[in-house]
Design an enzyme around this catalytic site. Structure first.
Site, PDB file in Angstrom:
ATOM      1  N   SER A   1      46.163  40.191  38.960  1.00  0.00           N
ATOM      2  CA  SER A   1      45.622  39.300  40.001  1.00  0.00           C
ATOM      3  C   SER A   1      46.750  38.639  40.782  1.00  0.00           C
ATOM      4  O   SER A   1      46.723  38.556  42.014  1.00  0.00           O
ATOM      5  CB  SER A   1      44.801  38.173  39.375  1.00  0.00           C
ATOM      6  OG  SER A   1      43.615  38.655  38.846  1.00  0.00           O
TER       7      SER A   1
ATOM      8  N   ARG B   1      48.027  39.017  44.788  1.00  0.00           N
ATOM      9  CA  ARG B   1      48.082  37.832  45.665  1.00  0.00           C
ATOM     10  C   ARG B   1      49.495  37.627  46.223  1.00  0.00           C
ATOM     11  O   ARG B   1      49.676  37.230  47.367  1.00  0.00           O
ATOM     12  CB  ARG B   1      47.643  36.588  44.887  1.00  0.00           C
ATOM     13  CG  ARG B   1      46.122  36.523  44.700  1.00  0.00           C
ATOM     14  CD  ARG B   1      45.786  35.636  43.526  1.00  0.00           C
ATOM     15  NE  ARG B   1      44.368  35.325  43.406  1.00  0.00           N
ATOM     16  CZ  ARG B   1      43.441  36.129  42.884  1.00  0.00           C
ATOM     17  NH1 ARG B   1      43.785  37.327  42.460  1.00  0.00           N
ATOM     18  NH2 ARG B   1      42.181  35.749  42.797  1.00  0.00           N
TER      19      ARG B   1
ATOM     20  N   ARG C   1      30.493  48.866  44.207  1.00  0.00           N
ATOM     21  CA  ARG C   1      30.567  47.442  43.875  1.00  0.00           C
ATOM     22  C   ARG C   1      30.111  46.553  45.041  1.00  0.00           C
ATOM     23  O   ARG C   1      30.348  46.857  46.198  1.00  0.00           O
ATOM     24  CB  ARG C   1      31.986  47.096  43.417  1.00  0.00           C
ATOM     25  CG  ARG C   1      32.306  47.890  42.148  1.00  0.00           C
ATOM     26  CD  ARG C   1      33.585  47.515  41.533  1.00  0.00           C
ATOM     27  NE  ARG C   1      33.585  46.138  41.072  1.00  0.00           N
ATOM     28  CZ  ARG C   1      34.667  45.521  40.645  1.00  0.00           C
ATOM     29  NH1 ARG C   1      35.830  46.160  40.638  1.00  0.00           N
ATOM     30  NH2 ARG C   1      34.610  44.282  40.239  1.00  0.00           N
TER      31      ARG C   1
ATOM     32  N   GLN D   1      37.437  36.129  43.494  1.00  0.00           N
ATOM     33  CA  GLN D   1      37.712  37.069  44.586  1.00  0.00           C
ATOM     34  C   GLN D   1      37.074  36.576  45.875  1.00  0.00           C
ATOM     35  O   GLN D   1      37.689  36.637  46.938  1.00  0.00           O
ATOM     36  CB  GLN D   1      37.186  38.461  44.223  1.00  0.00           C
ATOM     37  CG  GLN D   1      37.952  39.067  43.053  1.00  0.00           C
ATOM     38  CD  GLN D   1      37.446  40.437  42.649  1.00  0.00           C
ATOM     39  OE1 GLN D   1      36.423  40.907  43.138  1.00  0.00           O
ATOM     40  NE2 GLN D   1      38.153  41.078  41.741  1.00  0.00           N
TER      41      GLN D   1
ATOM     42  N   ASP E   1      37.136  38.954  32.073  1.00  0.00           N
ATOM     43  CA  ASP E   1      37.755  40.273  31.902  1.00  0.00           C
ATOM     44  C   ASP E   1      38.072  40.582  30.435  1.00  0.00           C
ATOM     45  O   ASP E   1      38.424  41.712  30.102  1.00  0.00           O
ATOM     46  CB  ASP E   1      39.044  40.368  32.734  1.00  0.00           C
ATOM     47  CG  ASP E   1      38.733  40.400  34.232  1.00  0.00           C
ATOM     48  OD1 ASP E   1      37.574  40.679  34.597  1.00  0.00           O
ATOM     49  OD2 ASP E   1      39.650  40.136  35.031  1.00  0.00           O
TER      50      ASP E   1
ATOM     51  N   LYS F   1      31.220  44.991  37.366  1.00  0.00           N
ATOM     52  CA  LYS F   1      32.684  45.171  37.297  1.00  0.00           C
ATOM     53  C   LYS F   1      33.003  46.654  37.509  1.00  0.00           C
ATOM     54  O   LYS F   1      32.192  47.387  38.054  1.00  0.00           O
ATOM     55  CB  LYS F   1      33.207  44.655  35.954  1.00  0.00           C
ATOM     56  CG  LYS F   1      33.030  43.143  35.780  1.00  0.00           C
ATOM     57  CD  LYS F   1      33.909  42.379  36.739  1.00  0.00           C
ATOM     58  CE  LYS F   1      33.705  40.893  36.646  1.00  0.00           C
ATOM     59  NZ  LYS F   1      34.368  40.166  37.717  1.00  0.00           N
TER      60      LYS F   1
HETATM   61  C1  S3P Z   1      39.769  38.655  39.856  1.00  0.00           C
HETATM   62  C2  S3P Z   1      38.634  37.918  39.684  1.00  0.00           C
HETATM   63  C3  S3P Z   1      37.547  38.325  38.768  1.00  0.00           C
HETATM   64  C4  S3P Z   1      38.030  39.350  37.760  1.00  0.00           C
HETATM   65  C5  S3P Z   1      38.823  40.441  38.401  1.00  0.00           C
HETATM   66  C6  S3P Z   1      40.046  39.874  39.093  1.00  0.00           C
HETATM   67  C7  S3P Z   1      40.768  38.191  40.839  1.00  0.00           C
HETATM   68  O1  S3P Z   1      36.504  38.911  39.527  1.00  0.00           O
HETATM   69  O2  S3P Z   1      36.936  39.895  37.056  1.00  0.00           O
HETATM   70  O3  S3P Z   1      39.253  41.388  37.439  1.00  0.00           O
HETATM   71  O4  S3P Z   1      41.883  38.719  40.875  1.00  0.00           O
HETATM   72  O5  S3P Z   1      40.429  37.278  41.605  1.00  0.00           O
HETATM   73  P1  S3P Z   1      35.382  38.014  40.283  1.00  0.00           P
HETATM   74  O6  S3P Z   1      36.060  37.177  41.255  1.00  0.00           O
HETATM   75  O7  S3P Z   1      34.486  39.011  40.932  1.00  0.00           O
HETATM   76  O8  S3P Z   1      34.696  37.262  39.190  1.00  0.00           O
END
Ligand code: S3P
Length: 436
Positions: free
Chosen positions: A22, A26, A120, A166, A316, A343
């Protein structure tokens, strides 16, 4: 790719935690927006961050990678329309965050992904972006995503109907890219890497707790600073090693440089409550993120009930937590986890299917699962399908620590999206995994 994990009882050694997926994604998005010379270390050289990196280069960024080091070079133009469609591979984060960046920048682009990503839900992002004035469309809620230039308005406020980092990050990036004020309310607290990183790069981000959630506000005025960035280790990847260390009957392992942001590491408290022998040492702050080393030893685990706000902080890790539950005494019940159905696979279905193969008693619900601990002995190799989902694949490979004849998992190539050295790392700790 089919992987076979042999049974063993002994795990030992010290390993480095791979870079956070993540945060890596970013860091390059925000670094590209900063348009300055920035170097990033500890970057996860895995397929998801790499597809985001090439997406950024397609819209005019100048980013190169050498092992785990990334260089972002300042360029003349901020961003340009891509000449071809952008393929985000397996990465939901890549697609949703790029939607915010592209919409906020006013570009025209078409976004696609692999078979899993094309299934998705994307309206959760396109609805608020269009509310801001962007022009984003999808196909019955799914990719492909078409983005055309729009006019982003100032002072957009959004109450998120679901807790999703996200979605939050996509809206924040659209605000930053268009230089417009935005305010977002999240109903329960989700990972806050975007907020921490934007603050680290000098922007005005305010986070205030409100009821059980949080309000996050970006106010324009400051320029993104040229700052180098160190990515901490990925707690979600460390989770596989932690639970392997707990369930192996004779183990003592340490994992160095693990990101411990409280919005990510809810699993630690749960595992300690289950009886896990876990110790954290050498806590430190790296680029605004909490980091530390984790020490784990074999433990006798017992079942627990998990629901409510903590789910967003362990989302996760639920596949590997299900393996811990399958090895625990008593019942573990996980609820309020409906998001697992959307997911990289329907993770509740995938967990249930794997547990069925292991003959672990469990009950599946619309928003969760209840698991009765105990993997019965079998004289066969257990064969599992990962449904093409990296976290399902790694979770069931770890279950081999409790399966006498080992576990064979099909469809494992997506392990490269988040943990390219997983097999090597497990082998080095003493769990033999090889390709079949
Ligand atoms: C993530 C947020 C989560 C997570 C994903 C990574 C991110 O998803 O499950 O693996 O990097 O912001 P959601 O924002 O859909 O919950």
């Amino acid at each position: 790719m089919r992987l076979f994990a042999k049974n063993t009882s002994i795990l030992s050694g010290e390993v480095d935690c791979p870079g956070d997926k993540s945060i890596s994604q970013r860091a390059i998005i925000i670094g590209a927006l900063a348009n300055q010379n920035i170097s990033i270390t500890g970057f996860l050289n895995g397929e998801d961050p790499l597809s985001t990196l090439s997406a950024l280069n397609q819209i005019g960024a100048d980013i190169s990678i050498n092992n785990n080091e990334v260089t972002i070079n300042e360029r003349e133009m901020i961003f340009t329309n891509p000449s071809n469609f952008i393929d985000l591979g397996n990465s939901g984060t890549g697609m949703r965050l790029m939607m915010g960046l592209i919409a906020g920048t006013g570009l025209k682009a078409r976004l696609i992904g692999d078979e899993s990503l094309m299934k998705r839900p994307m309206s959760r992002v396109s609805i608020p972006l269009n509310g801001m004035g962007a022009n984003v469309s999808n196909l019955k809620g799914l990719p492909p995503i078409e983005i055309k230039p729009g006019v982003i308005r100032d002072n957009f406020a959004y109450d998120m109907p679901i807790a999703s980092a996200q979605v939050k990050s996509s809206i924040l990036l659209a605000g930053v890219a268009s230089n417009k004020k935005v305010s977002i309310f999240e109903p329960s607290i989700t990972r806050d890497h975007t907020e921490i990183m934007l603050k680290h790069f000098g922007l005005n981000i305010k986070s205030e707790e409100e009821n059980d959630g949080k309000r996050i506000t970006f106010t324009p005025g400051n320029k993104l600073l040229a700052k180098d960035y160190d990515v901490v280790g990925d707690f979600s990847s460390a989770a596989f090693l932690i639970i392997a260390g707990l369930i192996a009957s004779d183990s003592k392992i340490s994992i160095k440089n693990v990101g411990l942001n409280p919005t990510r590491s809810g699993l630690i408290d749960i595992l300690i409550k289950m009886g896990g022998n876990i110790e954290i040492k050498n806590k430190n702050i790296l680029s605004g993120e909490l980091v530390g080393d984790i020490f784990v030893e074999s433990s006798v685990l017992k079942g627990v009930n998990i629901s409510g706000g903590v789910i967003a902080n362990i989302i996760d890790e639920i596949p590997i937590l299900s393996i811990a539950a399958a090895c625990a005494e008593g019942t573990t019940r996980i609820s309020d986890a409906h998001e697992l159905r959307v997911k990289e696979s329907d993770r509740l279905e995938a967990i249930s299917s794997g547990l069925t193969k292991l003959k672990v008693k469990h009950e599946l619900f619309e928003d969760g699962i209840s698991i009765d601990g105990g993997i019965p002995e079998s004289n066969k190799v257990i064969e599992i399908d990962s449904y093409g989902d990296h976290r399902i694949a790694m979770s069931f490979l770890i279950s081999s620590l409790k399966v006498k004849n080992g576990v064979s998992v099909d469809n494992c190539k997506n392990i490269y999206t988040s943990y390219p050295n997983f097999v090597e790392t497990m082998n080095s700790l003493g769990l033999p995994i090889n390709e079949q």
